[in-house]
Design an enzyme around this catalytic site. Structure first.
Site, PDB file in Angstrom:
ATOM      1  N   LYS A  64       0.823  -1.202   0.000  1.00  0.00           N
ATOM      2  CA  LYS A  64       0.000   0.000   0.000  1.00  0.00           C
ATOM      3  C   LYS A  64       0.861   1.259   0.000  1.00  0.00           C
ATOM      4  CE  LYS A  64      -3.977  -2.072   2.370  1.00  0.00           C
ATOM      5  NZ  LYS A  64      -4.842  -2.050   3.571  1.00  0.00           N
ATOM      6  N   CYS A  93      -1.091   0.896   6.534  1.00  0.00           N
ATOM      7  CA  CYS A  93      -1.330  -0.203   7.479  1.00  0.00           C
ATOM      8  C   CYS A  93      -2.215  -1.265   6.839  1.00  0.00           C
ATOM      9  CB  CYS A  93      -2.052   0.293   8.735  1.00  0.00           C
ATOM     10  SG  CYS A  93      -1.225   1.612   9.624  1.00  0.00           S
ATOM     11  N   ASP A  94      -2.154  -2.453   7.420  1.00  0.00           N
ATOM     12  CA  ASP A  94      -3.100  -3.492   7.053  1.00  0.00           C
ATOM     13  C   ASP A  94      -3.304  -4.402   8.259  1.00  0.00           C
ATOM     14  OD1 ASP A  94      -4.475  -4.730   4.447  1.00  0.00           O
ATOM     15  OD2 ASP A  94      -3.852  -6.353   5.773  1.00  0.00           O
ATOM     16  N   SER A  95      -4.560  -4.755   8.535  1.00  0.00           N
ATOM     17  CA  SER A  95      -4.884  -5.595   9.686  1.00  0.00           C
ATOM     18  C   SER A  95      -5.613  -6.857   9.250  1.00  0.00           C
ATOM     19  CB  SER A  95      -5.759  -4.833  10.686  1.00  0.00           C
ATOM     20  OG  SER A  95      -5.108  -3.695  11.197  1.00  0.00           O
ATOM     21  N   GLY A 130       0.011  -4.731  10.295  1.00  0.00           N
ATOM     22  CA  GLY A 130       1.274  -4.377   9.648  1.00  0.00           C
ATOM     23  C   GLY A 130       1.323  -2.875   9.417  1.00  0.00           C
TER      24      GLY A 130
END
Length: 226
Positions: A64, A93-95, A130
């Site tokens: 991203k 971010c990534d969850s 992340g």
């Protein structure tokens, strides 16, 4: 070459369409500009089959951030940023929720959300978030850092009726793990062990550490009056 001694101003870019992430940063003294990455997450995930869960979310966050940087570079191409170009800090971010070895993201449909809630109710699971920070000067990335934080979620033993009522609100359909901590989902979270801000979508302690790694003090990003 002589310099003016001017300290470069830092523009903050949030590479996410998440209103929750934007709200967390705004309440914490930042005023980021939102640039949505439009990354094909499914395509990235296909290339990460078999990777450790922590690496998966970290790589998604990196993808991203890289996409946002590419958009910014395209916008700036053909312009002269000058010798004292402002620094741009891109945060992405990534969850995903890790339960019994399986990662789950956004349910998207009521059927998936209900099934997911029935699996985790009465149990604990880990929300992995992340984070990636890139620093752009003109057209060049001059620093970057990446990390994942893990927070344990204790889910309530919600009844079928409660789950169906919650899913019917639509709230869990487009959030990682199918729940929120800053909305209606909080009624069904008995406790957490870890960073609350990461559960909302962006871990402030993790971002601060990443900023330190790329040579930026978080206080330098606070807006006047914060």
């Amino acid at each position: 070459m002589a310099t003016t001694g001017r300290t470069p101003r830092h523009e903050v870019i949030l590479g996410s369409a998440s209103p929750a992430r934007l709200s967390v940063l705004r309440r914490s003294g930042l005023d980021p500009r939102v640039v949505v990455s439009d990354v094909d997450e499914d395509s990235v995930l296909e290339g990460l089959l078999g990777a450790p869960p922590e690496d998966v979310v970290a790589r998604l966050a990196m993808a991203k951030a890289d996409a946002v940087v590419a958009r910014l570079v395209a916008e700036r191409s053909g312009t002269d940023p000058g010798p004292h170009a402002d620094r741009t800090v891109v945060i992405a971010c990534d969850s995903m929720l890790l339960f019994r070895g399986a990662l789950t993201g956004k349910p998207h449909t009521p059927e998936v959300a209900i099934a997911q809630w029935k699996r985790v109710r009465g149990h604990s699971a880990q929300l992995l978030t992340g984070h990636h920070v890139s620093v752009l000067a003109g057209l060049d990335v001059v620093a970057s850092a990446n990390d994942t934080c893990t927070t344990t979620i204790e889910f309530a033993d919600a009844t079928d009726a409660e789950i169906e009522s919650y899913v019917a609100t639509g709230e869990p359909l487009e959030v990682a793990g199918g729940f929120t901590l800053d909305g209606l989902g909080a009624w069904f979270v008995d406790g957490i062990d870890g960073d609350p801000s990461s559960v909302i979508g962006i871990g402030l302690p993790t971002v601060r550490r990443l900023l330190t790694r790329v040579g930026i003090a978080v206080a330098d990003l606070w807006q006047p009056g914060s």
